[in-house]
Scaffold this motif. Structure first.
Motif, PDB file in Angstrom:
ATOM      1  N   GLN A   4      37.174  42.520  50.032  1.00 44.94           N
ATOM      2  CA  GLN A   4      38.373  42.305  49.235  1.00 44.94           C
ATOM      3  C   GLN A   4      38.184  41.089  48.342  1.00 44.94           C
ATOM      4  O   GLN A   4      37.613  40.083  48.751  1.00 44.94           O
ATOM      5  CB  GLN A   4      39.590  42.111  50.140  1.00 44.94           C
ATOM      6  CG  GLN A   4      40.915  42.027  49.393  1.00 44.94           C
ATOM      7  CD  GLN A   4      42.095  41.999  50.338  1.00 44.94           C
ATOM      8  OE1 GLN A   4      41.943  42.133  51.553  1.00 44.94           O
ATOM      9  NE2 GLN A   4      43.283  41.824  49.795  1.00 44.94           N
ATOM     10  N   SER A   5      38.665  41.199  47.118  1.00 40.04           N
ATOM     11  CA  SER A   5      38.536  40.097  46.174  1.00 40.04           C
ATOM     12  C   SER A   5      39.459  38.951  46.558  1.00 40.04           C
ATOM     13  O   SER A   5      40.548  39.160  47.105  1.00 40.04           O
ATOM     14  CB  SER A   5      38.875  40.574  44.755  1.00 40.04           C
ATOM     15  OG  SER A   5      38.909  39.485  43.851  1.00 40.04           O
ATOM     16  N   TRP A  14      36.029  46.595  40.323  1.00 38.26           N
ATOM     17  CA  TRP A  14      35.510  45.390  40.960  1.00 38.26           C
ATOM     18  C   TRP A  14      34.498  45.737  42.038  1.00 38.26           C
ATOM     19  O   TRP A  14      34.689  46.680  42.813  1.00 38.26           O
ATOM     20  CB  TRP A  14      36.678  44.615  41.568  1.00 38.26           C
ATOM     21  CG  TRP A  14      36.283  43.420  42.392  1.00 38.26           C
ATOM     22  CD1 TRP A  14      36.114  42.152  41.960  1.00 38.26           C
ATOM     23  CD2 TRP A  14      36.043  43.399  43.809  1.00 38.26           C
ATOM     24  NE1 TRP A  14      35.769  41.322  43.009  1.00 38.26           N
ATOM     25  CE2 TRP A  14      35.715  42.076  44.160  1.00 38.26           C
ATOM     26  CE3 TRP A  14      36.057  44.374  44.802  1.00 38.26           C
ATOM     27  CZ2 TRP A  14      35.423  41.695  45.468  1.00 38.26           C
ATOM     28  CZ3 TRP A  14      35.765  44.005  46.104  1.00 38.26           C
ATOM     29  CH2 TRP A  14      35.449  42.677  46.425  1.00 38.26           C
ATOM     30  N   ASP A  15      33.409  44.963  42.083  1.00 38.50           N
ATOM     31  CA  ASP A  15      32.413  45.162  43.128  1.00 38.50           C
ATOM     32  C   ASP A  15      32.250  43.916  43.990  1.00 38.50           C
ATOM     33  O   ASP A  15      32.077  44.025  45.191  1.00 38.50           O
ATOM     34  CB  ASP A  15      31.065  45.552  42.528  1.00 38.50           C
ATOM     35  CG  ASP A  15      30.134  46.151  43.551  1.00 38.50           C
ATOM     36  OD1 ASP A  15      30.535  47.105  44.235  1.00 38.50           O
ATOM     37  OD2 ASP A  15      28.997  45.656  43.694  1.00 38.50           O
ATOM     38  N   GLU A  16      32.315  42.727  43.355  1.00 33.89           N
ATOM     39  CA  GLU A  16      32.271  41.507  44.151  1.00 33.89           C
ATOM     40  C   GLU A  16      32.714  40.302  43.340  1.00 33.89           C
ATOM     41  O   GLU A  16      32.617  40.292  42.109  1.00 33.89           O
ATOM     42  CB  GLU A  16      30.863  41.258  44.696  1.00 33.89           C
ATOM     43  CG  GLU A  16      29.845  40.888  43.650  1.00 33.89           C
ATOM     44  CD  GLU A  16      28.539  40.392  44.255  1.00 33.89           C
ATOM     45  OE1 GLU A  16      28.534  39.950  45.418  1.00 33.89           O
ATOM     46  OE2 GLU A  16      27.520  40.442  43.541  1.00 33.89           O
ATOM     47  N   ASP A  17      33.211  39.294  44.054  1.00 32.66           N
ATOM     48  CA  ASP A  17      33.457  37.988  43.461  1.00 32.66           C
ATOM     49  C   ASP A  17      32.144  37.224  43.441  1.00 32.66           C
ATOM     50  O   ASP A  17      31.386  37.247  44.426  1.00 32.66           O
ATOM     51  CB  ASP A  17      34.487  37.199  44.275  1.00 32.66           C
ATOM     52  CG  ASP A  17      35.870  37.816  44.221  1.00 32.66           C
ATOM     53  OD1 ASP A  17      36.183  38.453  43.199  1.00 32.66           O
ATOM     54  OD2 ASP A  17      36.634  37.661  45.190  1.00 32.66           O
ATOM     55  N   ARG A 156      32.042  40.543  39.257  1.00 32.79           N
ATOM     56  CA  ARG A 156      31.077  41.574  38.853  1.00 32.79           C
ATOM     57  C   ARG A 156      31.674  42.947  39.130  1.00 32.79           C
ATOM     58  O   ARG A 156      32.198  43.194  40.212  1.00 32.79           O
ATOM     59  CB  ARG A 156      29.756  41.422  39.610  1.00 32.79           C
ATOM     60  CG  ARG A 156      28.705  42.462  39.192  1.00 32.79           C
ATOM     61  CD  ARG A 156      27.393  42.245  39.915  1.00 32.79           C
ATOM     62  NE  ARG A 156      27.526  42.386  41.354  1.00 32.79           N
ATOM     63  CZ  ARG A 156      27.560  43.552  42.002  1.00 32.79           C
ATOM     64  NH1 ARG A 156      27.498  44.711  41.327  1.00 32.79           N
ATOM     65  NH2 ARG A 156      27.673  43.586  43.321  1.00 32.79           N
ATOM     66  N   MET A 157      31.608  43.799  38.136  1.00 30.47           N
ATOM     67  CA  MET A 157      32.029  45.181  38.311  1.00 30.47           C
ATOM     68  C   MET A 157      30.814  46.084  38.157  1.00 30.47           C
ATOM     69  O   MET A 157      29.808  45.698  37.545  1.00 30.47           O
ATOM     70  CB  MET A 157      33.089  45.557  37.279  1.00 30.47           C
ATOM     71  CG  MET A 157      32.645  45.447  35.836  1.00 30.47           C
ATOM     72  SD  MET A 157      33.925  45.903  34.641  1.00 30.47           S
ATOM     73  CE  MET A 157      34.060  47.662  34.952  1.00 30.47           C
ATOM     74  N   GLN A 158      30.885  47.266  38.730  1.00 27.13           N
ATOM     75  CA  GLN A 158      29.770  48.207  38.663  1.00 27.13           C
ATOM     76  C   GLN A 158      30.243  49.523  38.074  1.00 27.13           C
ATOM     77  O   GLN A 158      31.275  50.069  38.488  1.00 27.13           O
ATOM     78  CB  GLN A 158      29.164  48.436  40.042  1.00 27.13           C
ATOM     79  CG  GLN A 158      27.905  49.302  40.013  1.00 27.13           C
ATOM     80  CD  GLN A 158      27.160  49.291  41.338  1.00 27.13           C
ATOM     81  OE1 GLN A 158      27.571  48.621  42.273  1.00 27.13           O
ATOM     82  NE2 GLN A 158      26.067  50.030  41.412  1.00 27.13           N
ATOM     83  N   LEU A 159      29.496  49.995  37.071  1.00 23.43           N
ATOM     84  CA  LEU A 159      29.825  51.250  36.397  1.00 23.43           C
ATOM     85  C   LEU A 159      28.730  52.265  36.664  1.00 23.43           C
ATOM     86  O   LEU A 159      27.548  51.924  36.738  1.00 23.43           O
ATOM     87  CB  LEU A 159      29.964  51.004  34.889  1.00 23.43           C
ATOM     88  CG  LEU A 159      31.103  50.063  34.474  1.00 23.43           C
ATOM     89  CD1 LEU A 159      30.987  49.725  32.995  1.00 23.43           C
ATOM     90  CD2 LEU A 159      32.452  50.698  34.762  1.00 23.43           C
ATOM     91  N   ALA A 160      29.133  53.514  36.785  1.00 23.23           N
ATOM     92  CA  ALA A 160      28.174  54.576  37.054  1.00 23.23           C
ATOM     93  C   ALA A 160      28.356  55.742  36.093  1.00 23.23           C
ATOM     94  O   ALA A 160      28.066  56.886  36.429  1.00 23.23           O
ATOM     95  CB  ALA A 160      28.310  55.051  38.495  1.00 23.23           C
TER      96      ALA A 160
END
Length: 249
Positions: A4-5, A14-17, A156-160
């Protein structure tokens, strides 16, 4: 346990702080690209690396479709002999007009590498934003946002997606002393390598905390821009402030 952020309202996907500014970072500091770096300030370009070729493709396709409809119909003759038909055809083709103007205005007038400046002496961050509107006839203004470095948290966010895959770094701007997000901006568009994404945030933190950083970026080339009618121009007062130490104006 579900991650959780720490932020109130994290970024979408969101993927990580990322680590806080003064904490140990996930990767050694390393810039991807840089316009200028010295003991007072650093400027990082943010080159959009997705959708740019698609805008050119859409602009050309829309222009060809519009030309085809104009030449293959009675649009020209209706314009002179039948007002009602002219109005109907004009409204029918209006989405194509909008698409042509929007796409060409985007690729010809919008700076692709809108930068961010970090002033180590003032502990300020200056963000150059070009505010695009869906309506191409409206004014698309340049807005300069100025933030305190202490109020910024990395995300950091992650896109696919098919056209946009990888990791994107955001800076969330919080109310002083809290994790309540009041604004955010992109620090780097999609980066395929996770280490490069983490190293960019690490470099910004090291630089602003006056730690040693390398000055040579990973990449020195400049992506194709195609913006002959607009370049990045900082307002004169912001130019002076963002490139000088505290008290020097």
């Amino acid at each position: 346990m579900k991650r959780q952020s720490r932020l109130d309202a994290p970024v979408r996907y969101w993927d990580e702080d990322l680590p806080k500014q003064a904490d140990d970072q996930k990767a050694p500091p390393q810039l991807i690209r840089v316009n200028e770096i010295n003991d007072v300030w650093m400027e990082i370009p943010r080159y959009v690396n997705y959708g740019w070729g698609g805008l050119w493709f859409m602009a050309i396709i829309s222009l060809c479709c519009l030309s085809f409809f104009l030449l293959s119909s009675h649009f020209i003759s209706d314009m002179f002999y039948d007002v009602s038909s002219f109005i109907f055809n004009f409204l029918l083709l209006s989405p194509l007009y909008i698409a042509v103007i929007f796409c060409f205005r985007s690729v010809l007038f919008e700076p692709r590498g809108a930068p961010v400046r970090f002033n180590r002496k003032r502990q300020k961050v200056y963000v150059y934003e070009y505010q695009r509107s869906v309506w191409p006839w409206k004014r698309w203004p340049v807005v300069i946002k100025v933030f305190d470095w202490a109020d910024i948290q990395g995300e950091r966010m992650q896109l696919a997606g098919h056209a946009d895959w990888g990791h994107r770094i955001y800076c969330a701007v919080c109310k002083p002393g809290t994790y309540e997000v009041v604004d955010r901006f992109v620090l780097a568009w999609t980066v395929g390598n996770l280490r490069d994404a983490n190293s960019l945030w690490s470099h910004c933190c090291h630089y602003m905390e006056a730690r040693p950083v390398p000055k040579n970026p990973l990449l020195t080339d400049k992506p194709a821009d195609w913006t002959p009618f607009r370049t990045v121009r900082w307002p004169s007062d912001v130019e002076r402030e963002s490139t000088t130490a505290t008290g020097m104006m």
